[in-house]
Design an enzyme around this catalytic site. Structure first.
Site, PDB file in Angstrom:
ATOM      1  N   ASN A 542       0.763  -1.239   0.000  1.00  0.00           N
ATOM      2  CA  ASN A 542       0.000   0.000   0.000  1.00  0.00           C
ATOM      3  C   ASN A 542       0.794   1.289   0.000  1.00  0.00           C
ATOM      4  OD1 ASN A 542      -2.615  -1.279   0.140  1.00  0.00           O
ATOM      5  ND2 ASN A 542      -1.983  -1.899   2.188  1.00  0.00           N
ATOM      6  N   TYR A 543       2.033   1.243   0.420  1.00  0.00           N
ATOM      7  CA  TYR A 543       2.733   2.505   0.587  1.00  0.00           C
ATOM      8  C   TYR A 543       4.010   2.641  -0.228  1.00  0.00           C
ATOM      9  CZ  TYR A 543      -0.519   3.277   4.356  1.00  0.00           C
ATOM     10  OH  TYR A 543      -1.665   3.440   5.066  1.00  0.00           O
ATOM     11  N   LEU A 544       4.516   1.544  -0.735  1.00  0.00           N
ATOM     12  CA  LEU A 544       5.795   1.633  -1.428  1.00  0.00           C
ATOM     13  C   LEU A 544       5.603   1.642  -2.934  1.00  0.00           C
ATOM     14  CD1 LEU A 544       7.804  -0.831   0.789  1.00  0.00           C
ATOM     15  CD2 LEU A 544       7.775   1.651   0.884  1.00  0.00           C
TER      16      LEU A 544
END
Ligand SMILES: *[C@@H]1O[C@H](CO)[C@@H](O)[C@H](O)[C@H]1NC(C)=O
Ligand SMILES: *[C@@H]1O[C@H](CO)[C@@H](O)[C@H](O)[C@H]1NC(C)=O
Ligand SMILES: *[C@@H]1O[C@H](CO)[C@@H](O)[C@H](O)[C@H]1NC(C)=O
Ligand SMILES: *[C@@H]1O[C@H](CO)[C@@H](O)[C@H](O)[C@H]1NC(C)=O
Ligand SMILES: CC(=O)N[C@H]1CO[C@H](CO)[C@@H](O)[C@@H]1O
Length: 585
Positions: A542-544
């Protein structure tokens, strides 16, 4: 189309214009509001193969007598014959519907002869088809390979289209062959003839400036349309229920991939203006307005600590979890000095999914003073930011930058941290397992930043022990191999012949191989140990920005499978085929 090369469609200068997408069937006929295509090119559908008449020796009997059927009547008869063992062919409605439709395909002569379905004998036909099925099962490897190749050829030619800049897989480019309608339960139309679809039934939808697919020789399309709001490439009306059938591609994954891509592009935009935003909130700490000060301090937390804004929906409903805006006085402690550091804020609260957030962070003096001010005359259960809520904060973020949310700060910080960590931790001289360890360490740094903790898995100790015993065994094996090498060397010194030299070489290689295996196991153990209480999956998914990971893999020649498993590779297909060698977040 012509520039298609492997997985990618390259534009001028080798820029990647398009990439594959995994596919699935999309039920929707129209795109969600606002989504349209600009360019659509495809090859049209693949029609069912034409009917091949039965060999002369396969007979149909009516009322006990052999009867030669016309091709059209025979074709429909075979549909029934193929289903003879099925319960359907005993059902009254099925038989009635079939017989009615079959008669329509008969010559007038056949019609006058064949008046009673019960007098029709399809058993010989049925046996023939069963034998054919058997023969297909017994097919030789070469024959199977030939069929496989033909399917691959069809897929390559008809299975993809170009929509805007994406080359996309088409879900169902083959038109269903004719047959008898089955329906569910006691469908009143069961047994009816599902007609063969002809080019004259087909409506083609593609863009005006594309190469319009040619109809099969001697045929015409019903219509060619250019509607950029519909999701289908080809449509026709089926004759049983009068419903419209479509050939579609898989926009769902494209839209998803596009959304994912947009998310990281937003985070990259933040990178460009984050300094300005930071200067702004620093100014706002001095504002005369309490609301502005609170907003600015909350924003500082979001930026510096990757805190969530606080989801209005989740609050109250679930356990007592909070986000930045809903922090209460009891969730923080102020330490003018702690462990030799000034202005330390101690956070202790339950965040999303009831994960405890505990952190002691030195903050700037002005933030500290503001927090003191916000806490004045308040009870522990009072809101820390009483003039602030999630919608106010989100509105402010939108004003700072289009599309900015607290999550964008997390994405930005996570992605840039990964990039920095990868640069710092990757040792060019390391072998692949050691480089992967570095990657996982970079990933862990991000997970810690995002507070993605987990309880150690129940099986942790056991799996560590298993791994340890593997390592011990490998060490013994290595010692043995080294001993053998030593004696081979001694032997070679005495004998001085080719054969013993060769033995030394092969023993040397064995030692090397075992050393590598041992190293791999040891790296694995370190990795697992360090991963004990950290969940890498969430940040990875989700964030990288996946382009960072892909670019890293390409740079160091690491197979992408070592970083992403199958599901992840599907999700990040857009990035895997797109990342340029020098991708920088
Ligand atoms: C149709 O053929 C079956 C079997 O020969 C016979 O039992 C039945 O009465 C026939 N039906 C009609 C309407 O002739
Ligand atoms: C990301 O977050 C960490 C931890 O709060 C912070 O120290 C760092 O400055 C942030 N990095 C960037 C580039 O914003
Ligand atoms: C947030 O505060 C504003 C202004 O005080 C108010 O209009 C709005 O309804 C609040 N929103 C929520 C979700 O509480
Ligand atoms: C891939 O990894 C995720 C965790 O990041 C896991 O949930 C998923 O089941 C894995 N999929 C496969 C096919 O191994
Ligand atoms: C140019 C053209 O014919 N466009 C048509 C494409 O198909 C839709 C219906 O799906 C029509 O509304 C368009 O007029």
């Amino acid at each position: 189309w012509n520039q298609c090369l492997g997985h990618r469609i390259l534009g001028t200068g080798g820029r990647v214009l398009a990439w594959w997408d995994p596919f699935s069937l999309w039920e929707e006929e129209r795109y969600p509001e606002g989504i349209k295509w600009k360019f659509l090119e495809h090859k049209g559908p693949v029609f069912a193969p034409p009917y091949e008449p039965l060999p002369e020796n396969v007979k149909f009997y009516y009322d006990g007598k052999v009867m030669k059927l016309s091709t059209k009547a025979e074709e429909v008869a075979t549909f029934f014959a193929k289903m003879l063992d099925h319960e359907y062919t005993t059902k009254e409605i099925f038989r009635k519907n079939f017989f009615k439709d079959w008669r329509k395909e008969m010559t007038s002569e056949e019609k006058s002869t064949i008046t009673n379905l019960s007098k029709c004998d399809f058993t010989h036909m049925s046996q023939y088809f069963k034998a054919q099925t058997e023969a297909r099962k017994q097919m030789s490897k070469e024959e199977k390979q030939k069929i496989k190749e033909e399917n691959e050829r069809l897929l390559k030619e008809y299975g993809y289209c170009v929509m805007d800049n994406h080359k996309e897989r088409i879900a169902n480019f083959k038109i269903e062959p004719p047959g008898l309608f089955r329906g569910r339960g006691n469908h009143p139309k069961m047994g009816m003839l599902k007609r063969r679809i002809m080019p004259e039934d087909i409506i083609i939808n593609c863009s005006k400036d594309s190469k319009i697919p040619p109809p099969p020789p001697g045929h015409k399309w019903k219509e060619v349309r250019h509607d950029n709001k519909v999701t289908w490439l080809v449509s026709w009306t089926e004759n049983i229920q009068g419903s419209i059938k479509y050939i579609m591609l898989n926009p769902s994954s494209r839209i998803k991939g596009e959304k994912d891509w947009q998310k990281y592009e937003t985070a990259r935009r933040l990178k460009k203006c984050v300094d300005k935003i930071r200067n702004q909130y620093r100014e706002d700490w001095k504002s005369k307005e309490m609301k502005v000060r609170q907003r600015a301090v909350a924003l500082y937390f979001i930026d510096k600590l990757a805190l969530r804004a606080g989801n209005e929906k989740e609050e109250g409903e679930t356990a007592d979890t909070v986000g930045c805006c809903s922090l209460r006085v009891e969730h923080i402690k102020l330490h003018p000095e702690l462990d030799g550091q000034e202005y330390v804020v101690e956070f202790d609260f339950l965040g999303k999914d009831s994960i405890r957030y505990y952190n002691k962070v030195p903050v700037e003096k002005r933030v500290f003073k503001n927090l003191q001010l916000f806490m004045e005359n308040k009870q522990p259960e009072d809101d820390l930011f009483d003039r602030l809520n999630t919608s106010i904060l989100n509105k402010h973020l939108q004003d700072l930058m289009e599309g900015l949310t607290a999550k964008v700060f997390r994405t930005y910080n996570a992605s840039i941290t990964l990039q920095q960590q990868l640069k710092e931790l990757t040792n060019p001289d390391d072998n692949i397992p050691a480089k992967i360890l570095s990657y996982n360490r970079a990933n862990r740094a991000v997970a810690i930043l995002c507070n993605h903790q987990r309880a150690p898995p129940k099986t942790f100790e056991k799996s560590m022990m298993n791994l340890q015993s593997k390592i011990d065994a490998k060490k013994e094996q290595l010692a043995d191999a080294r001993r053998e090498l030593k004696s081979a060397k001694a032997d070679a010194k005495v004998r001085r012949d080719e054969k013993s030299k060769k033995t030394v070489e092969s023993k040397k290689k064995a030692v090397q191989r075992i050393e590598e295996q041992l190293m791999k196991l040891e790296v694995q153990a370190t990795d697992r140990e360090e991963n004990k209480q950290i969940a890498l999956g969430t940040s990875k998914l989700n964030y990288l920005d996946p382009r960072i990971s892909v670019a890293w893999c390409k740079k160091w020649g690491i197979p992408i499978e070592k970083i992403y498993n199958k599901t992840q590779r599907e999700k990040f297909a857009w990035a895997i085929d797109m990342a340029e060698e020098d991708y920088e977040f």
